[in-house]
Design an enzyme around this catalytic site. Sequence first.
Site, PDB file in Angstrom:
ATOM      1  N   SER A  31       0.837  -1.220   0.000  1.00 13.86           N
ATOM      2  CA  SER A  31       0.000   0.000   0.000  1.00 13.86           C
ATOM      3  C   SER A  31       0.864   1.258   0.000  1.00 13.86           C
ATOM      4  CB  SER A  31      -0.894   0.023   1.241  1.00 13.86           C
ATOM      5  OG  SER A  31      -1.617  -1.172   1.363  1.00 13.86           O
TER       6      SER A  31
HETATM    7  N1  SAH Z   1      -0.535  -4.825   3.939  1.00 11.63           N
HETATM    8  C1  SAH Z   1       0.289  -5.142   2.793  1.00 11.63           C
HETATM    9  C2  SAH Z   1      -0.373  -4.807   1.477  1.00 11.63           C
HETATM   10  C3  SAH Z   1      -1.497  -5.676   1.221  1.00 11.63           C
HETATM   11  S1  SAH Z   1      -2.039  -5.933  -0.431  1.00 11.63           S
HETATM   12  C4  SAH Z   1       1.654  -4.508   2.864  1.00 11.63           C
HETATM   13  O1  SAH Z   1       1.949  -3.781   3.818  1.00 11.63           O
HETATM   14  O2  SAH Z   1       2.458  -4.782   1.981  1.00 11.63           O
HETATM   15  C5  SAH Z   1      -3.337  -7.039   0.000  1.00 11.63           C
HETATM   16  C6  SAH Z   1      -2.880  -8.404   0.432  1.00 11.63           C
HETATM   17  O3  SAH Z   1      -4.028  -9.124   0.845  1.00 11.63           O
HETATM   18  C7  SAH Z   1      -2.235  -9.226  -0.690  1.00 11.63           C
HETATM   19  O4  SAH Z   1      -1.004  -9.696  -0.257  1.00 11.63           O
HETATM   20  C8  SAH Z   1      -3.222 -10.368  -0.889  1.00 11.63           C
HETATM   21  O5  SAH Z   1      -2.619 -11.571  -1.294  1.00 11.63           O
HETATM   22  C9  SAH Z   1      -3.844 -10.476   0.488  1.00 11.63           C
HETATM   23  N2  SAH Z   1      -5.144 -11.146   0.520  1.00 11.63           N
HETATM   24  C10 SAH Z   1      -6.166 -11.116  -0.356  1.00 11.63           C
HETATM   25  N3  SAH Z   1      -7.189 -11.856   0.068  1.00 11.63           N
HETATM   26  C11 SAH Z   1      -6.820 -12.415   1.253  1.00 11.63           C
HETATM   27  C12 SAH Z   1      -7.450 -13.298   2.178  1.00 11.63           C
HETATM   28  N4  SAH Z   1      -8.679 -13.769   1.980  1.00 11.63           N
HETATM   29  N5  SAH Z   1      -6.758 -13.658   3.293  1.00 11.63           N
HETATM   30  C13 SAH Z   1      -5.515 -13.175   3.520  1.00 11.63           C
HETATM   31  N6  SAH Z   1      -4.864 -12.337   2.669  1.00 11.63           N
HETATM   32  C14 SAH Z   1      -5.510 -11.949   1.551  1.00 11.63           C
END
Ligand code: SAH
Length: 229
Positions: free
Chosen positions: A67
């Site tokens: 993000s």
């Molecule tokens: N917080 C992260 C950015 C997140 S991007 C950072 O600091 O880098 C969103 C993330 O959510 C991705 O890695 C994606 O794979 C994950 N994601 C999507 N659906 C999910 C689920 N059902 N359970 C866990 N993670 C999930």
Amino acid sequence: MVQIAMIDFEKERKKLVNRLIEEGILRTHSVIRAMLTVPREEFVLEHYRKWAYIDTPLPILCNQTISAPHMCAIMCEALELKINERVLEIGTGSGYHAALCAEIVSPSDMESKGYVVTVEYFSELAKFAKDNLKRTGYDDRVYVINADGSAELPFHRKFDKILVTAAAPKVPNSLLRLLKPGGRMVIPVGTSYYQTLILVKKTSKGGIVIEDLGGCLFVPLRGKQGFEP
Ligand code: SAH
């Protein structure tokens, strides 16, 4: 071509944090301190290190993104994180946002009981995040779990704060149940291409109060209560 060795990351980090303070996004000492402490350049892919302090999301593995710093700041501020708290993150990605939360609930220079549990859907990303957290010294306060965070999670104790960093079609009931009375959750809710950042406050009697924090754009939540399997 920018020579990575010549970039003063600390200086770049300070400049970005000062801009976020001027814009009124960063307000709280502990959040500012965390943003100044956690090295974002250690959580992005080698190729993007030179852009670590541009205020934008950047690609990581599995078509996902880390993000933008201002979004991490907005979410940390809204959660009102405090030392010693127990935090749950759904969507580990690079591990950067989890490290920021950990730096607030369990600062590197203090003894504290605070920690972060973070859940990642893709095993490749869970490993990427674990490596990043270990290299930066947060693996003692951030626990990465490879699972579907939209499904029922097997935790017995509730969390003080919850953040979801992927876009959800609605607030999953399973996460509401895991929030302590008096707790806060931030979650982007909407369609897979546009969302509203929602602040959910659970009252001491267990009631739910919702606040709209404005428009945002996150990658879609997958899994049982997400947009795609
Ligand atoms: N917080 C992260 C950015 C997140 S991007 C950072 O600091 O880098 C969103 C993330 O959510 C991705 O890695 C994606 O794979 C994950 N994601 C999507 N659906 C999910 C689920 N059902 N359970 C866990 N993670 C999930």
